[in-house]
Design a protein around this motif. Structure first.
Motif, PDB file in Angstrom:
ATOM      1  N   MET A  98      38.597  43.303  69.264  1.00  0.00           N
ATOM      2  CA  MET A  98      39.886  43.882  69.631  1.00  0.00           C
ATOM      3  C   MET A  98      40.658  42.961  70.569  1.00  0.00           C
ATOM      4  N   ALA A  99      39.970  42.363  71.539  1.00  0.00           N
ATOM      5  CA  ALA A  99      40.644  41.444  72.457  1.00  0.00           C
ATOM      6  C   ALA A  99      41.185  40.226  71.709  1.00  0.00           C
ATOM      7  N   LEU A 100      40.402  39.705  70.770  1.00  0.00           N
ATOM      8  CA  LEU A 100      40.843  38.548  69.981  1.00  0.00           C
ATOM      9  C   LEU A 100      42.015  38.917  69.080  1.00  0.00           C
ATOM     10  N   ALA A 101      42.009  40.141  68.536  1.00  0.00           N
ATOM     11  CA  ALA A 101      43.117  40.581  67.680  1.00  0.00           C
ATOM     12  C   ALA A 101      44.394  40.762  68.502  1.00  0.00           C
ATOM     13  N   TYR A 102      44.290  41.453  69.644  1.00  0.00           N
ATOM     14  CA  TYR A 102      45.465  41.676  70.499  1.00  0.00           C
ATOM     15  C   TYR A 102      46.012  40.364  71.064  1.00  0.00           C
ATOM     16  N   GLU A 103      45.133  39.382  71.234  1.00  0.00           N
ATOM     17  CA  GLU A 103      45.548  38.096  71.781  1.00  0.00           C
ATOM     18  C   GLU A 103      46.441  37.338  70.797  1.00  0.00           C
ATOM     19  N   ARG A 104      46.264  37.575  69.493  1.00  0.00           N
ATOM     20  CA  ARG A 104      46.954  36.785  68.477  1.00  0.00           C
ATOM     21  C   ARG A 104      48.034  37.536  67.719  1.00  0.00           C
ATOM     22  N   ALA A 105      47.996  38.850  67.702  1.00  0.00           N
ATOM     23  CA  ALA A 105      48.994  39.619  66.958  1.00  0.00           C
ATOM     24  C   ALA A 105      49.452  40.810  67.796  1.00  0.00           C
ATOM     25  N   ALA A 106      50.587  41.380  67.408  1.00  0.00           N
ATOM     26  CA  ALA A 106      51.192  42.464  68.172  1.00  0.00           C
ATOM     27  C   ALA A 106      50.378  43.752  68.062  1.00  0.00           C
ATOM     28  N   TYR A 107      50.444  44.553  69.095  1.00  0.00           N
ATOM     29  CA  TYR A 107      49.760  45.844  69.136  1.00  0.00           C
ATOM     30  C   TYR A 107      50.159  46.716  67.946  1.00  0.00           C
ATOM     31  N   THR A 108      51.455  46.749  67.612  1.00  0.00           N
ATOM     32  CA  THR A 108      51.944  47.614  66.544  1.00  0.00           C
ATOM     33  C   THR A 108      51.427  47.203  65.168  1.00  0.00           C
ATOM     34  N   VAL A 109      50.945  45.969  65.042  1.00  0.00           N
ATOM     35  CA  VAL A 109      50.335  45.511  63.789  1.00  0.00           C
ATOM     36  C   VAL A 109      48.823  45.720  63.838  1.00  0.00           C
ATOM     37  N   VAL A 110      48.207  45.319  64.933  1.00  0.00           N
ATOM     38  CA  VAL A 110      46.755  45.371  65.054  1.00  0.00           C
ATOM     39  C   VAL A 110      46.228  46.803  65.024  1.00  0.00           C
ATOM     40  N   TYR A 111      46.828  47.680  65.823  1.00  0.00           N
ATOM     41  CA  TYR A 111      46.299  49.039  65.988  1.00  0.00           C
ATOM     42  C   TYR A 111      46.212  49.802  64.656  1.00  0.00           C
ATOM     43  N   PRO A 112      47.278  49.836  63.829  1.00  0.00           N
ATOM     44  CA  PRO A 112      47.154  50.559  62.554  1.00  0.00           C
ATOM     45  C   PRO A 112      46.140  49.945  61.592  1.00  0.00           C
ATOM     46  N   VAL A 113      46.007  48.622  61.586  1.00  0.00           N
ATOM     47  CA  VAL A 113      45.018  47.995  60.692  1.00  0.00           C
ATOM     48  C   VAL A 113      43.605  48.430  61.080  1.00  0.00           C
ATOM     49  N   GLU A 127      58.395  43.130  60.449  1.00  0.00           N
ATOM     50  CA  GLU A 127      59.349  42.915  61.543  1.00  0.00           C
ATOM     51  C   GLU A 127      58.867  41.868  62.545  1.00  0.00           C
ATOM     52  N   GLU A 128      57.657  41.325  62.315  1.00  0.00           N
ATOM     53  CA  GLU A 128      57.094  40.370  63.265  1.00  0.00           C
ATOM     54  C   GLU A 128      57.665  38.968  63.054  1.00  0.00           C
ATOM     55  N   THR A 129      57.843  38.247  64.144  1.00  0.00           N
ATOM     56  CA  THR A 129      58.363  36.868  64.093  1.00  0.00           C
ATOM     57  C   THR A 129      57.362  35.883  64.691  1.00  0.00           C
ATOM     58  N   LEU A 130      56.089  36.274  64.745  1.00  0.00           N
ATOM     59  CA  LEU A 130      55.072  35.404  65.317  1.00  0.00           C
ATOM     60  C   LEU A 130      54.727  34.270  64.363  1.00  0.00           C
ATOM     61  N   ASP A 131      54.036  33.268  64.884  1.00  0.00           N
ATOM     62  CA  ASP A 131      53.530  32.176  64.059  1.00  0.00           C
ATOM     63  C   ASP A 131      52.640  32.744  62.948  1.00  0.00           C
ATOM     64  N   PRO A 132      52.901  32.400  61.675  1.00  0.00           N
ATOM     65  CA  PRO A 132      52.141  32.990  60.557  1.00  0.00           C
ATOM     66  C   PRO A 132      50.636  32.779  60.670  1.00  0.00           C
ATOM     67  N   HIS A 133      50.221  31.601  61.129  1.00  0.00           N
ATOM     68  CA  HIS A 133      48.782  31.350  61.248  1.00  0.00           C
ATOM     69  C   HIS A 133      48.155  32.270  62.283  1.00  0.00           C
TER      70      HIS A 133
END
Length: 303
Positions: A93-108, A154-160
């Motif tokens: 969870m920490a690794l997921a939250y570190e790289r992607a937004a909460y609104t994406v990580v939490y539902p997945v 709606e995310e604009t983060l780095d794709p990788h």
């Protein structure tokens, strides 16, 4: 605690136990939504989890040592196993939250968890869902994952970074299923469920405060500790209701049904975001939230 624990064990797998399990699972869902919102924001996810776990140790140690009956050797072994499993979950969870937004990580995470849990419960606890209940699981998990896709668009983060974050989120969902199944089995083997819960929170919370302290000392510009510690204290109390509630629900009734009801937390999380955090929801998200809620209702009435 002895009397209350004995009463809870006595109503397990009865209509009264099923009703209480439903209430506990829904309470856990609301608490977990608040718990997730608490982890969202300006603080580093490693530090936030470390602060929460640090307070969990402080709160749980007196209960474990002086209030509940002492655990048997079997319970100690189950708590040791939970330490390993929950450390892996918190790490993903920490690794997921570190790289992607909460609104994406939490539902997945929450969409993957119940599907795998229901499958595991059918193998380990011989719980079998009806076709109607499987339809409800599909509605619930599908609605949650579609929420993730909606947020992802709606995310604009780095794709990788986003791809790596999503991989860790899926791994987190699998870990949710593993710990839900393991914890349900463990609490059923304990003579007093409160003994398992108290020692569970005490022992499984010893790891991340150490990691967080190490990370804090290595930061070039570390955050102010006071707001972080207050957030950790609030999170610790919420964790008792969130994780403790769903574990007690799995002790009283079916593991799969409790897991599905608990994942309505995504609906409550969206409502918290809408009414408290001022986030936009929109008609599509409202429709998906309704699909998630409908899935949970179908699972309940289809049993």
């Amino acid at each position: 605690m002895d009397t209350l624990g004995a009463w809870l064990v006595s109503i397990a797998n009865t209509p009264d136990g099923a009703r209480l399990a439903t209430a506990l699972a829904l309470m856990s869902a609301v608490a977990h939504a608040a718990f997730g919102a608490l982890q969202k924001g300006r603080h580093d996810p490693w530090l936030t989890r470390g602060a929460i776990d640090g307070w969990l140790v402080v709160i749980s140690a007196p209960v474990a040592l002086f209030v509940v009956p002492w655990p048997t050797a079997t319970t100690f072994w189950f708590v040791a196993g939970a330490l390993v499993i929950h450390f892996a979950y918190k790490l993903t969870m920490a690794l997921a939250y570190e790289r992607a937004a909460y609104t994406v990580v939490y539902p997945v995470v929450r969409g993957t968890g119940p599907l795998v849990t229901v499958l595991a419960a059918s193998l380990i606890f011989q719980e079998h869902f009806t076709l109607m209940q499987w339809f409800g699981v599909a509605c619930l998990s599908g609605g949650i994952l579609l929420l993730a896709l909606r947020n992802l668009s709606e995310e604009t983060l780095d794709p990788h970074a986003l791809r790596v974050g999503l991989m860790w989120a899926v791994a987190g969902g699998v870990m949710v299923a593993i710990y839900t199944t393991f914890d349900a089995y463990a609490i059923r083997q304990s003579l007093n469920p409160f003994t398992f819960l108290a020692w569970f929170f005490f022992i499984t919370s010893l790891d991340f405060p150490i990691l967080a302290a190490w990370r804090y000392r290595r930061m070039i510009d570390p955050p102010t500790l006071r707001p972080l510690m207050w957030r950790g204290l609030l999170g610790a109390f919420i964790a008792w209701f969130s994780f403790g509630g769903v574990m007690m629900a799995t002790r009283l009734d079916k593991v799969g049904e409790a897991a599905v009801l608990r994942e309505t937390s995504t609906v409550f999380a969206a409502l918290i975001g809408w009414f408290i955090l001022g986030e936009k929801v929109g008609p599509r998200r409202l429709a998906l939230m309704a699909l998630v809620a409908a899935g949970a209702v179908i699972v309940e009435i289809g049993g």
